[in-house]
Motif scaffolding. Sequence first.
Motif, PDB file in Angstrom:
ATOM      1  N   GLY A 122       0.853  -1.184   0.000  1.00 54.63           N
ATOM      2  CA  GLY A 122       0.000   0.000   0.000  1.00 54.63           C
ATOM      3  C   GLY A 122       0.888   1.233   0.000  1.00 54.63           C
ATOM      4  N   MET A 123       0.387   2.351  -0.486  1.00 55.46           N
ATOM      5  CA  MET A 123       1.181   3.596  -0.494  1.00 55.46           C
ATOM      6  C   MET A 123       0.288   4.755  -0.124  1.00 55.46           C
ATOM      7  SD  MET A 123       3.626   3.674  -3.849  1.00 55.46           S
ATOM      8  CE  MET A 123       4.233   5.339  -3.541  1.00 55.46           C
ATOM      9  N   SER A 124       0.901   5.740   0.535  1.00 52.68           N
ATOM     10  CA  SER A 124       0.176   6.989   0.696  1.00 52.68           C
ATOM     11  C   SER A 124       1.142   8.142   0.485  1.00 52.68           C
ATOM     12  CB  SER A 124      -0.514   7.000   2.068  1.00 52.68           C
ATOM     13  OG  SER A 124       0.110   7.877   2.940  1.00 52.68           O
ATOM     14  N   VAL A 125       0.705   9.173  -0.196  1.00 56.42           N
ATOM     15  CA  VAL A 125       1.548  10.319  -0.550  1.00 56.42           C
ATOM     16  C   VAL A 125       0.870  11.586  -0.044  1.00 56.42           C
ATOM     17  CG1 VAL A 125       2.610  11.624  -2.445  1.00 56.42           C
ATOM     18  CG2 VAL A 125       2.378   9.145  -2.623  1.00 56.42           C
ATOM     19  N   ASN A 126       1.637  12.445   0.606  1.00 58.79           N
ATOM     20  CA  ASN A 126       1.098  13.661   1.192  1.00 58.79           C
ATOM     21  C   ASN A 126       1.949  14.886   0.948  1.00 58.79           C
ATOM     22  OD1 ASN A 126      -1.249  14.098   2.788  1.00 58.79           O
ATOM     23  ND2 ASN A 126      -0.625  12.242   3.911  1.00 58.79           N
TER      24      ASN A 126
END
Length: 761
Positions: free
Chosen positions: A704-708
Amino acid sequence: MENKCGVLLKMVVISFLSLFFMLHLSPTMAQEESLKTIEIDENQSSLPTYIVHVKRPEGRITLQSEELDSWYESFLPSTSESSNEQPRMVYSFRNVVTGFAAKLTEEEVKAMEKMDGFISARPERILSLHTTHTPAFLGLHQGLGVWKDSNLGKGAIIGVLDTGILPDHPSFSDEGVPSPPAKWKGKCEFNAAACNNKLIGARSFQNGRKVAIPPFDDAGHGTHTASTAAGNFVKGANVFGSANGIAVGMAPFAHLAIYKVCSAGGGCAESDILAAMDTAVEDGVDVLSLSLGGGSSPFHADGIALGAFGAIQKGIFVSCSAGNGGPFYGSLSNEAPWILTVGASTIDRSFRATAKLGNGDQYDGESLLQPKDFDSTLLPLVYAGANGNMSSAFCAPGSLNDIDVRRKVVLCKRGGGIGRTEKGQVVALAGGAAMILMDLEINGFTTSADPHVLPATLVNYAAGLKILAYINSTSAPTATILFKGTVIGGSSAPSVASFSSRGPSEESPGILKPDIIGPGVNILAAWPVPVDNNTYSKSTFNVISGTSMSCPHLSGIAALLKSSHPSWSPAAIKSAIMTTADVLNLGGKPIFDQRLLPADIFATGAGHVNPTKANNPGLVYDTKPEDYIPYLCGLNYTDIQVELIVQRAVNCSQVEIIAEAELNYPSFSIVLGSSTQDYTRTVTNVGLANSTYTLDLLVPQGIGMSVNPNKLTFTKANQKVTYSVEFIPQSGSIGKPFSQGYLRWVSDRYSVTSPITIIFK
Ligand SMILES: *[C@@H]1O[C@H](CO)[C@@H](O)[C@H](O)[C@H]1NC(C)=O
Ligand SMILES: *[C@@H]1O[C@H](CO)[C@@H](O)[C@H](O)[C@H]1NC(C)=O
Ligand SMILES: *[C@@H]1O[C@H](CO)[C@@H](O)[C@H](O)[C@H]1NC(C)=O
Ligand SMILES: *[C@@H]1O[C@H](CO)[C@@H](O)[C@H](O)[C@H]1NC(C)=O
Ligand SMILES: *[C@@H]1O[C@H](CO)[C@@H](O)[C@H](O)[C@H]1NC(C)=O
Ligand SMILES: *[C@@H]1O[C@H](CO)[C@@H](O)[C@H](O)[C@H]1NC(C)=O
Ligand SMILES: *[C@@H]1O[C@H](CO)[C@@H](O)[C@H](O)[C@H]1NC(C)=O
């Protein structure tokens, strides 16, 4: 055979006594099979050369050469004046290394270790050397785009470390090239007339020799790479009449500075390479191009990595070949993150020679020799290995003696340690009329156009199997070869060459390597001697393959970018090249590898260079030389090992150490275990002042990935914005050791792509 190369490379790494010479691309061989093992040092009594690192003298920080020289000399054993002993000091370095190269015995090194100021000593390694059409293939056109913006590379100086150069080749004419910039301090060791505004410097580095020796190219490799990077326009260039057109390098109006560090018979000694880089930095080059290497090794014990770090500290861009150890994973050379590591791909030109069988089937292959008088009537076809002897299958010298090949077409297998043109000589000697050479499975669909001595063609592995099956299927197989000349077109280009070395990086798996691919198969460029014995002008060219050929393409492109963006750092230029690379082939499909299957990121890096887009990337991932210190400490190098690279005292326990993947690199290589990993990246706006980018993310399979944030807004030129990325492991295996995706920032004008590879632990 390529496999054996990899093994050899490793042997060179582990033992300095193994002084192997591997020239993949010498004039008579021009092929990766032509591996020769030669002991280079004929004088058994001469001592090995050590690279010695010492501290800077206390309280004295100047680079005055006499001061440094006497400090360095103080470490050497005293030798009696009267004896005829060879001088111990080979080179004293001033820019990229604090230390020197010297001839020493093991005992003398032991004694030196006890001296104040000594840091380390190790025996040097011997490294190996790993167009009419490529500018157009890469979208470079006169009066347009990056060639226009950069004035064809005017003002930039490319330093080429290689086998020297043939100075009076027309590719090195200075027509249209201005005089060198005032900062240039280099020398020309040819007679004065040989250098000009194109060829502004030429030096030899050979075992510390003090007398100037003109760096004539005795191998061809250096003339070829220099003209690929910055050859001027030459009309009517061709080989055997094929590929006729205008030959020109990537940066036609850039200057060339040649540093001869390799010889046709002697490999490339690390002390010579370090001395050349040390000198080039002081001479004032803008780009360094090295088509050579010696496999993976710790950066503090790798002369090219050390020299390159010294270079980037002075704002010099360093481009190196990735190596010819493919298609195997983990086969790279030149892995340091401050180097651009260049893999090789095909172009859309072939030198077509079609094998035609008695059953009417035709298989396209390649040959540089395109005999016009070859009568294409069918002749008996024989497989040289039909007797079950592998040596005969490879058409090894002497192996056809008991086989009747007279006036027949002979099918031979590629590889087995025998050069491709050498196999042709064996067939010709045995009376064969023509040769069909077939790839091995590892070569896949990568073919090579060679200057054969008889009518011949090299066909891919799949075609080879079909020809073998045809031979089996009939009692009287026949074949011939149809020569079709130069053919442009083919939607599967660019594809990764089988020999192009693959990641992951062994030394630093958290940095994705190679960085980029560029043209490296069947590349036409200047050559010091005619390959066909029929060309009586100085305008001589040759077609050869290797990552040695792709590297200077990128060196020339870096020079163009340096000309059009003089303020960009080496890291910014690299980022511009990587984030704008093409990931699709001419047919609009994902770039293939040698199997004609989609290539993975360990083969392509960021993709295929697109110079036009690289000139206008929108955003760059910049890195300052000091940013590598927390990274090097994070590799668990000792303080001293880090000091060898950065040339100043470092205490890693006082440094805020970062993981490899935290370096502000334009790509991601994440070695993922069971815990989540968080990183930040900072982009600098080099596009329109007011611009907004939105996120386009392809999350690699199995994570999974999250970018902020998911939107980046800029209101100023050179504004920096930081974002964070999280890589989240997921339970369950995807049944593969790697997976890949990308992180892309898209505005209405730019697209800034970072490839992502996940290595599952
Ligand atoms: C080898 O080294 C010895 C001792 O230094 C010297 O006398 C001799 O001339 C050298 N031989 C060659 C071939 O260079
Ligand atoms: C294969 O052929 C080579 C060369 O003719 C010969 O030296 C060798 O003994 C042969 N090998 C076998 C297993 O017959
Ligand atoms: C050709 O025949 C030989 C022996 O009969 C066999 O070993 C080989 O696999 C066959 N090759 C092909 C490509 O069919
Ligand atoms: C060119 O001539 C040299 C020397 O005569 C010879 O060794 C070589 O094989 C020739 N090359 C070709 C391509 O005919
Ligand atoms: C460095 O050492 C630490 C502690 O032993 C370890 O957790 C880390 O994985 C090592 N890093 C590398 C790049 O080997
Ligand atoms: C490095 O820094 C640590 C922590 O501040 C200190 O204990 C150590 O003595 C320093 N090492 C050197 C070689 O100065
Ligand atoms: C950028 O946008 C701001 C606010 O919208 C405006 O004041 C400024 O003039 C713009 N700058 C440029 C270079 O267009």
